[in-house]
Design an enzyme around this catalytic site. Structure first.
Site, PDB file in Angstrom:
ATOM      1  N   ASP A 150       2.939  -2.816  -0.470  1.00 27.73           N
ATOM      2  CA  ASP A 150       3.244  -1.422  -0.831  1.00 27.73           C
ATOM      3  C   ASP A 150       4.466  -0.885  -0.076  1.00 27.73           C
ATOM      4  OD1 ASP A 150       0.737  -1.611  -2.182  1.00 27.73           O
ATOM      5  OD2 ASP A 150      -0.301  -0.902  -0.393  1.00 27.73           O
ATOM      6  N   GLU A 168      -1.226   3.690 -10.725  1.00 23.76           N
ATOM      7  CA  GLU A 168      -1.045   4.004  -9.301  1.00 23.76           C
ATOM      8  C   GLU A 168       0.416   3.742  -8.928  1.00 23.76           C
ATOM      9  OE1 GLU A 168      -3.773   1.349  -7.323  1.00 23.76           O
ATOM     10  OE2 GLU A 168      -2.542  -0.424  -7.709  1.00 23.76           O
TER      11      GLU A 168
HETATM   12  O1  FUB Z   1      -2.693  -1.488  -0.813  1.00 17.86           O
HETATM   13  C1  FUB Z   1      -3.825  -0.838  -1.326  1.00 17.86           C
HETATM   14  C2  FUB Z   1      -3.577  -0.400  -2.723  1.00 17.86           C
HETATM   15  O2  FUB Z   1      -3.240  -1.510  -3.528  1.00 17.86           O
HETATM   16  C3  FUB Z   1      -2.416   0.537  -2.903  1.00 17.86           C
HETATM   17  O3  FUB Z   1      -2.652   1.835  -2.455  1.00 17.86           O
HETATM   18  C4  FUB Z   1      -2.204   0.367  -4.351  1.00 17.86           C
HETATM   19  O4  FUB Z   1      -1.025   0.923  -4.835  1.00 17.86           O
HETATM   20  C5  FUB Z   1      -2.265  -1.133  -4.491  1.00 17.86           C
HETATM   21  O5  FUB Z   1      -1.042  -1.745  -4.151  1.00 17.86           O
END
Ligand code: FUB
Length: 339
Positions: free
Chosen positions: A32, A239
């Site tokens: 991320d 997301e």
């Molecule tokens: O790293 C945890 C979660 O996985 C992140 O918040 C999401 O965007 C995905 O990458």
């Protein structure tokens, strides 16, 4: 790697070259990556993946991260410096579990680290921690940001000095529990023929520690001006929101989650509505796909992650590559499996 091959696909031009394509960090697992240019260098604020021994599930319990490290590099391809642990779950008074994808901003002579985490009731909120330096350490505020919910904050600085936080994520990110603004633990995604859940935007207060307004929906429209539908898994928001501005246009990019792509939509207003445009990054190795986009010395870069080092979904490694805007403003699609 240095050749300039490209091929046409249904989406747009696929750039097969320009990849630095090696993990930026190998001594710990990172994911991320939110990249920013601070003090003339590239600073990266990623998640710090660990193996907590939790089996994979659709709510992402296996992503059980407990702290953050900050990294910097003087130039693309240069040495990456690990500035060490800058914030730990043990220092955050409202902590429950799971420090997920963070972001950072610079304002008021300070640096702000924004992070999502589940509180003691297992509800995702967004917190903020402050430092005098981009490399931290960061001191957390005692409470999450009032009015925040869900996860994956991305703070965008507009040219007029306004800052906006974009955030939200469905499934394990809990956005479906906030449809209508109130918390509903049994909240679900809308039916497939209904408009998809929208990412959220809130203007930041001058103190950068609070929202200046109640979060609003960010609408993403299709080519006919209709909202993307919940069943449109190839294009709907899942997301990993990010916003950059190029030639006066706002680019809202995000992950499609269960179809594993980074896609983008454009608008002439930071609040949207945004119109879907296409794919920036095809699926990487691993389930999640999460990115950031930053300009450095006149070139644009995509930061992303995959699971090259571990082969496991929850143990990821950050990477970067060049990103190209075409003359018409569209972005060239990157295929990470074919470079
Ligand atoms: O790293 C945890 C979660 O996985 C992140 O918040 C999401 O965007 C995905 O990458």
């Amino acid at each position: 790697k240095s050749s300039e091959k490209s091929a046409e696909t249904a989406d747009t031009t696929v750039t097969e070259s320009k990849f630095l394509n090696e993990p930026l960090v190998e001594h710990i697992f990172t994911a991320d990556p939110s990249a920013h240019v601070f003090e003339g260098k590239i600073f990266i604020f990623p998640s710090h993946d660990i193996d907590a021994g939790i089996p994979d599930n659709d709510l992402g319990d296996q992503y059980a991260m407990r702290d953050y490290h900050v990294f910097s590099m003087e130039q693309p391809g240069g040495e990456v410096t690990d500035h060490g642990e800058v914030l730990s779950v043990d220092e955050i008074p409202w902590a429950g579990r799971q420090l997920w994808a963070p972001d950072a901003a610079h304002a008021n002579g300070k640096y702000y680290l924004y992070f999502p985490m589940k509180d003691k009731n297992d509800v995702f909120k967004i917190g903020v921690a402050v430092s005098d330096n981009p490399e931290g350490p960061f001191t957390p505020e005692p409470e999450p940001i009032a009015g925040s919910f869900s996860m994956d904050p991305a703070v965008f600085e507009d040219e007029d000095g306004s800052y906006y936080m974009y955030f939200g994520g469905i499934w394990g990110g809990q956005l479906q529990r906030w449809n209508g603004g109130e918390y509903a633990p049994d909240g679900e995604e809308p039916a497939a023929d209904q408009p998809a859940l929208n990412p959220q935007i809130a203007k930041m207060d001058d103190d950068m520690l609070s929202f200046a307004e109640t979060p609003k929906d960010v609408q993403i429209l299709d080519e006919n001006g209709d909202p993307l539908l919940a069943g449109d898994n190839e294009r709907r928001f899942f997301e990993a929101a990010w916003v950059h501005k190029y030639n006066g246009t706002y680019y809202f990019s995000y992950s499609t989650g269960d179809t594993h792509k980074i896609v983008y939509a454009t608008s002439d207003n930071p609040y949207g509505p945004f119109t879907y445009q296409g794919v920036i990054l095809k699926p990487v190795q691993g389930w999640t796909n999460h990115h950031s986009i930053v300009e450095f010395n006149g070139k644009w870069y995509l930061f992303y992650h995959d699971t090259q080092l571990s082969g496991k979904n929850h143990l990821r490694n950050i990477k970067m590559t060049e990103l190209t805007h075409n003359a018409d403003g569209s972005i060239q699609t990157i295929d990470p499996m074919n470079n």
